[in-house]
Motif scaffolding. Sequence first.
Motif, short mmCIF file in Angstrom:
data_model
loop_
_atom_site.label_atom_id
_atom_site.label_comp_id
_atom_site.label_asym_id
_atom_site.label_seq_id
_atom_site.Cartn_x
_atom_site.Cartn_y
_atom_site.Cartn_z
N ARG A 194 52.21 39.73 5.89
CA ARG A 194 52.13 41.18 5.72
C ARG A 194 51.61 41.49 4.32
O ARG A 194 51.37 40.59 3.52
CB ARG A 194 53.51 41.81 5.93
CG ARG A 194 54.08 41.58 7.33
CD ARG A 194 55.36 42.34 7.54
NE ARG A 194 56.39 42.00 6.56
CZ ARG A 194 57.60 42.54 6.54
NH1 ARG A 194 57.94 43.44 7.46
NH2 ARG A 194 58.48 42.19 5.61
N CYS A 394 44.63 48.96 26.54
CA CYS A 394 44.59 49.25 25.10
C CYS A 394 43.54 50.29 24.74
O CYS A 394 43.42 50.69 23.58
CB CYS A 394 44.27 47.97 24.32
SG CYS A 394 45.42 46.61 24.59
N PRO A 398 45.36 54.80 19.45
CA PRO A 398 45.45 54.39 18.03
C PRO A 398 46.35 53.18 17.87
O PRO A 398 47.36 53.04 18.58
CB PRO A 398 46.05 55.63 17.35
CG PRO A 398 45.69 56.78 18.24
CD PRO A 398 45.72 56.22 19.64
N LEU A 399 45.99 52.29 16.94
CA LEU A 399 46.74 51.05 16.76
C LEU A 399 48.21 51.31 16.46
O LEU A 399 49.09 50.55 16.87
CB LEU A 399 46.12 50.21 15.63
CG LEU A 399 44.76 49.58 15.91
CD1 LEU A 399 44.32 48.74 14.72
CD2 LEU A 399 44.80 48.72 17.16
N LYS A 400 48.50 52.40 15.76
CA LYS A 400 49.89 52.70 15.42
C LYS A 400 50.74 52.98 16.65
O LYS A 400 51.97 52.85 16.62
CB LYS A 400 49.96 53.89 14.46
CG LYS A 400 49.57 55.23 15.06
CD LYS A 400 49.66 56.34 14.03
CE LYS A 400 49.32 57.70 14.65
NZ LYS A 400 50.30 58.12 15.67
N ASP A 401 50.09 53.35 17.76
CA ASP A 401 50.82 53.67 18.99
C ASP A 401 50.84 52.51 19.99
O ASP A 401 51.47 52.62 21.04
CB ASP A 401 50.20 54.90 19.67
CG ASP A 401 50.32 56.16 18.81
OD1 ASP A 401 51.34 56.27 18.09
OD2 ASP A 401 49.41 57.00 18.86
N LYS A 403 52.18 49.06 21.24
CA LYS A 403 53.35 48.20 21.06
C LYS A 403 52.90 46.75 21.25
O LYS A 403 52.68 46.29 22.36
CB LYS A 403 54.44 48.57 22.05
CG LYS A 403 55.02 49.96 21.82
CD LYS A 403 56.13 50.29 22.81
CE LYS A 403 56.69 51.68 22.53
NZ LYS A 403 57.76 52.05 23.49
N GLY A 423 42.67 50.14 10.50
CA GLY A 423 43.86 50.81 9.99
C GLY A 423 44.67 51.39 11.14
O GLY A 423 44.33 51.23 12.31
N ALA A 424 45.73 52.11 10.81
CA ALA A 424 46.68 52.60 11.81
C ALA A 424 46.05 53.55 12.82
O ALA A 424 46.44 53.58 13.99
CB ALA A 424 47.86 53.28 11.13
N MET A 425 45.03 54.32 12.39
CA MET A 425 44.45 55.33 13.27
C MET A 425 43.24 54.82 14.04
O MET A 425 42.68 55.55 14.87
CB MET A 425 44.05 56.57 12.45
CG MET A 425 45.23 57.29 11.83
SD MET A 425 46.51 57.74 13.03
CE MET A 425 45.59 58.85 14.10
N ASP A 426 42.81 53.60 13.78
CA ASP A 426 41.67 53.06 14.52
C ASP A 426 42.07 52.72 15.95
O ASP A 426 43.24 52.46 16.25
CB ASP A 426 41.12 51.81 13.81
CG ASP A 426 40.38 52.15 12.53
OD1 ASP A 426 39.45 52.96 12.60
OD2 ASP A 426 40.76 51.63 11.48
#
Length: 451
Positions: A194, A394, A398-401, A403, A423-426
């Motif tokens: 990380r 998939c 967004p990647l943040k959503d 699991k 990033g998280a929104m991609d």
Amino acid sequence: MKIVLIGTGKVGKTIIKHISKEGHDLCIIDKNPKIVNELVNKFDIIGLSGNGASLEVQKKAEIDKADLVIACTSSDETNILACLVAKKIGAKNTIARIRNREYFSQVQMMKKDLGLSMIINPELEAANEIVRMLDFPQALKIDNFSRGRINLVEIYVSDDSPLVGETLYAIRQKYGVQVLVCAAQRGEEVLIPRGDFVVEGKDILHITGTRSELIAFLDQLGLIKSKISSVLLIGGGKISNYLGERLIGSKYKLKIVEKDEKRCLELSEQFPKAVVICGDGTDQDLLKEEGIEYVNACISLTGIDEENIITAMYASKQGVKKVISKVNRDSFVGMLESTGVASVVSPKNIAANRVVRYVRAISGSTGSNAVTLYKIANNQVEALEFVVASDSKCLNIPLKDLKLKKGILIAAIIHNNETKIPGAMDLFQENDSVIVITNYHQLETLDDILA
């Protein structure tokens, strides 16, 4: 999926080791009953002793019901015949290992007529990997995705490296480049780190990015070396055949050291522009006499791992900029890589990776199958490339959503030929290429990354 593997030499055993863990119905055939029994007991698989090209033996193995037959005996002729017979009696897919240069070119032309799904040539694959290493000499190893649009490089962190003591988050901010450290080896431990991971000396880092971004990053670290122009090959076997053609064609100054006098004469005729020396490539006095300290790269390709390792360590001590060693024993691969003195090439592992990728592709249930697969970090981590299909679960999330399973890292997204460290929104769009790094060894499709 029912898989039958014929031939249990170095390549065969490595393939068995990889695919036996993936839940397939695996049957092996080999002439040596002792080896068959050992492998059956070790991997809990089915085994038969006999000639894998024999119709009678193939019927006993129920090859007519096989989804895939892999022929990788030491004989090209046996492999071709075994695949031909298997296809005739009903096997769905066949793979043949073919090493002879003349056969290889002929069979490639006749691939469709022979019913071959794939041909593997470990020595040619190894030569291609070595050429990539010479093109990018500052990396211990380099793998390509999406036709070279993105690279995965392996670097050794010396004790005096500016990376020591820095977190990955701080490194990205400090150097301002779009690269991602996606795996780290520290001794026996392998991590998918990380942002708060702190780099230590002697770590081996696996980094993804475009070629230009990686070069910019390594240049700031002071790792960029001058271009390779002169190469010393130790050993004149099959890999040297393929490699010599590539190097001479690329205007490298080539010198080859080979023990066997007859083989030296053959190499001299094959490569008239190269200097061929008949002698022992492990003889330090000979290497010194031939000016090893003045060559840019030394590549040790004898048939003995120990000799290759010793030569690699000596070449490094003499200040050779790029040292590459052929090593087949996995324990030796890890030992040499951990020193950072040499890049390692393993023909059996390269061939096995290609077979595993094909197995994953034909056993996957959707269109988002792996198109590229590399095993990195001592085979403990996989780097896979998927192309996003229209029916992927998939898609457009967004990647943040998403699991994701534990041990999954999205290293890059290639959209319309543009590469992005996500990033998280991609999100994934149809036909995007997605690079996934994971220590979970059973990803067949992109949707398998989901928890």
